[in-house]
Design a protein around this motif. Structure first.
Motif, PDB file in Angstrom:
ATOM      1  N   ALA A  84       0.946  -1.238  -0.033  1.00 30.11           N
ATOM      2  CA  ALA A  84       0.002   0.110   0.174  1.00 30.11           C
ATOM      3  C   ALA A  84       0.887   1.301   0.031  1.00 30.11           C
ATOM      4  N   ILE A  85       0.659   2.132  -1.002  1.00 30.91           N
ATOM      5  CA  ILE A  85       1.447   3.264  -1.063  1.00 30.91           C
ATOM      6  C   ILE A  85       0.310   4.349  -0.934  1.00 30.91           C
ATOM      7  N   HIS A  86       0.729   5.597  -0.236  1.00 33.31           N
ATOM      8  CA  HIS A  86      -0.159   6.772  -0.044  1.00 33.31           C
ATOM      9  C   HIS A  86       0.136   7.433  -1.410  1.00 33.31           C
ATOM     10  N   ILE A  87      -0.802   7.458  -2.171  1.00 36.52           N
ATOM     11  CA  ILE A  87      -0.738   8.283  -3.268  1.00 36.52           C
ATOM     12  C   ILE A  87      -0.338   9.793  -3.197  1.00 36.52           C
ATOM     13  N   VAL A  88      -0.794  10.435  -2.204  1.00 40.63           N
ATOM     14  CA  VAL A  88      -0.585  11.840  -2.131  1.00 40.63           C
ATOM     15  C   VAL A  88       1.017  12.024  -1.178  1.00 40.63           C
ATOM     16  N   ASP A  89       1.366  11.218  -0.401  1.00 44.19           N
ATOM     17  CA  ASP A  89       2.519  11.304   0.389  1.00 44.19           C
ATOM     18  C   ASP A  89       3.551  10.854  -0.603  1.00 44.19           C
ATOM     19  N   ASN A  90       3.262   9.743  -1.220  1.00 46.36           N
ATOM     20  CA  ASN A  90       4.414   9.068  -2.064  1.00 46.36           C
ATOM     21  C   ASN A  90       4.130   8.912  -3.767  1.00 46.36           C
ATOM     22  N   PRO A  91       3.781   9.970  -4.366  1.00 47.04           N
ATOM     23  CA  PRO A  91       2.986   9.737  -5.561  1.00 47.04           C
ATOM     24  C   PRO A  91       4.097   9.091  -6.538  1.00 47.04           C
ATOM     25  N   PRO A  92       3.829   8.258  -7.753  1.00 50.21           N
ATOM     26  CA  PRO A  92       4.524   7.747  -8.641  1.00 50.21           C
ATOM     27  C   PRO A  92       5.446   9.083  -9.300  1.00 50.21           C
ATOM     28  N   SER A  93       6.683   8.542  -9.601  1.00 44.42           N
ATOM     29  CA  SER A  93       7.431   9.456 -10.010  1.00 44.42           C
ATOM     30  C   SER A  93       7.255   9.904 -11.673  1.00 44.42           C
ATOM     31  N   ASN A  94       7.841  10.646 -12.466  1.00 47.89           N
ATOM     32  CA  ASN A  94       7.458  10.955 -13.812  1.00 47.89           C
ATOM     33  C   ASN A  94       7.880   9.654 -14.454  1.00 47.89           C
ATOM     34  N   ALA A  95       9.126   9.096 -14.323  1.00 53.18           N
ATOM     35  CA  ALA A  95       9.606   7.948 -15.228  1.00 53.18           C
ATOM     36  C   ALA A  95       8.661   6.611 -14.424  1.00 53.18           C
ATOM     37  N   LEU A 128       5.533   6.889 -13.606  1.00 50.14           N
ATOM     38  CA  LEU A 128       4.104   6.935 -14.250  1.00 50.14           C
ATOM     39  C   LEU A 128       4.177   6.624 -15.948  1.00 50.14           C
ATOM     40  N   LYS A 129       5.208   7.097 -16.408  1.00 49.03           N
ATOM     41  CA  LYS A 129       5.426   6.583 -17.828  1.00 49.03           C
ATOM     42  C   LYS A 129       5.349   5.156 -17.872  1.00 49.03           C
ATOM     43  N   ASN A 130       5.918   4.377 -17.316  1.00 48.08           N
ATOM     44  CA  ASN A 130       6.394   2.983 -17.082  1.00 48.08           C
ATOM     45  C   ASN A 130       4.692   2.279 -16.911  1.00 48.08           C
ATOM     46  N   ILE A 131       4.095   2.892 -15.947  1.00 46.04           N
ATOM     47  CA  ILE A 131       2.627   2.402 -15.727  1.00 46.04           C
ATOM     48  C   ILE A 131       1.880   2.600 -16.887  1.00 46.04           C
ATOM     49  N   ILE A 132       1.756   3.796 -17.220  1.00 46.55           N
ATOM     50  CA  ILE A 132       0.992   4.122 -18.337  1.00 46.55           C
ATOM     51  C   ILE A 132       1.092   3.328 -19.703  1.00 46.55           C
ATOM     52  N   ASP A 133       2.495   3.125 -19.801  1.00 46.78           N
ATOM     53  CA  ASP A 133       2.833   2.385 -21.105  1.00 46.78           C
ATOM     54  C   ASP A 133       2.526   0.876 -20.746  1.00 46.78           C
ATOM     55  N   LYS A 134       2.572   0.297 -19.620  1.00 50.26           N
ATOM     56  CA  LYS A 134       2.341  -1.010 -19.140  1.00 50.26           C
ATOM     57  C   LYS A 134       0.749  -1.305 -19.643  1.00 50.26           C
ATOM     58  N   SER A 135       0.053  -0.046 -19.032  1.00 45.70           N
ATOM     59  CA  SER A 135      -1.428  -0.261 -19.050  1.00 45.70           C
ATOM     60  C   SER A 135      -2.042  -0.185 -20.489  1.00 45.70           C
ATOM     61  N   GLY A 136      -1.478   0.472 -21.558  1.00 44.86           N
ATOM     62  CA  GLY A 136      -1.907   0.308 -22.794  1.00 44.86           C
ATOM     63  C   GLY A 136      -3.076   1.469 -22.822  1.00 44.86           C
ATOM     64  N   ASP A 178      -4.990  20.110 -25.650  1.00 42.27           N
ATOM     65  CA  ASP A 178      -4.006  20.043 -26.682  1.00 42.27           C
ATOM     66  C   ASP A 178      -2.691  19.841 -26.065  1.00 42.27           C
ATOM     67  N   ALA A 179      -2.612  19.422 -24.548  1.00 40.36           N
ATOM     68  CA  ALA A 179      -1.481  18.901 -24.039  1.00 40.36           C
ATOM     69  C   ALA A 179      -0.824  17.345 -24.720  1.00 40.36           C
ATOM     70  N   THR A 180       0.598  17.631 -24.619  1.00 42.95           N
ATOM     71  CA  THR A 180       1.367  16.548 -25.117  1.00 42.95           C
ATOM     72  C   THR A 180       1.482  15.216 -24.086  1.00 42.95           C
ATOM     73  N   GLU A 181       1.924  14.133 -24.139  1.00 44.90           N
ATOM     74  CA  GLU A 181       2.041  13.150 -23.338  1.00 44.90           C
ATOM     75  C   GLU A 181       2.935  13.599 -22.412  1.00 44.90           C
ATOM     76  N   ASP A 182       4.026  14.208 -22.609  1.00 42.02           N
ATOM     77  CA  ASP A 182       5.127  14.650 -21.611  1.00 42.02           C
ATOM     78  C   ASP A 182       4.471  15.669 -20.872  1.00 42.02           C
ATOM     79  N   GLU A 183       3.682  16.655 -21.332  1.00 43.23           N
ATOM     80  CA  GLU A 183       3.023  17.551 -20.531  1.00 43.23           C
ATOM     81  C   GLU A 183       2.158  16.811 -19.567  1.00 43.23           C
ATOM     82  N   MET A 184       1.159  15.764 -19.900  1.00 47.23           N
ATOM     83  CA  MET A 184       0.439  15.264 -19.167  1.00 47.23           C
ATOM     84  C   MET A 184       0.980  14.365 -17.881  1.00 47.23           C
ATOM     85  N   LEU A 185       2.353  13.970 -18.281  1.00 42.21           N
ATOM     86  CA  LEU A 185       3.094  13.305 -17.196  1.00 42.21           C
ATOM     87  C   LEU A 185       3.288  14.237 -16.104  1.00 42.21           C
TER      88      LEU A 185
END
Length: 118
Positions: A30-41, A43-51, A76-83
């Motif tokens: 269990a990871i507290h999403i506010v105290d320890n949110p996933p990093s940019n990298a 998140l990119k891995n998680i999103i890519d894995k999810s499809g 109009d945001a790019t994927e990098d901006e969304m990340l």
């Protein structure tokens, strides 16, 4: 296999998902999403894995999402901006976010958990 379970303890949906994981004896961290949110990298891995599209990871009903006016900005945001947005604040992430070795679920639907985590 231990899954990563990003959650916000005050969120009713997160508590239901946690209860489901407990009842089905799923091994999770269990990871507290506010105290320890996933990093940019991460998140990119998680999103890519999810499809899934990047927009699926936003908590569109959240106060922070509305305050930042993201509904309009994301068109109009790019994927990098969304990340960048997602990594900037755990409250912008749709929760719970459950991540396994090769599976990702966003939010909680019992049928989806049944298919992925049982």
């Amino acid at each position: 296999m231990t899954v990563q379970f990003y959650w916000y303890p005050k969120c009713g949906t997160c508590r239901k998902a946690k209860k489901w994981l407990d009842e089905h004896q799923v091994d999770y961290e269990a990871i507290h999403i506010v105290d320890n949110p996933p990093s940019n990298a991460e998140l990119k891995n998680i999103i890519d894995k999810s499809g899934l599209p990047y927009k699926k990871f936003f908590n569109t009903s959240g106060k922070k999402y509305r305050e930042l006016g993201l509904k309009d900005k994301l068109t109009d945001a790019t994927e990098d901006e969304m990340l960048e947005y997602l990594a900037s604040d755990g409250m912008l992430l749709k929760r719970p976010l459950t991540v396994g070795e090769d599976k990702v679920t966003v939010g909680f639907q019992e049928e989806t958990f049944e298919q992925n985590w049982n």
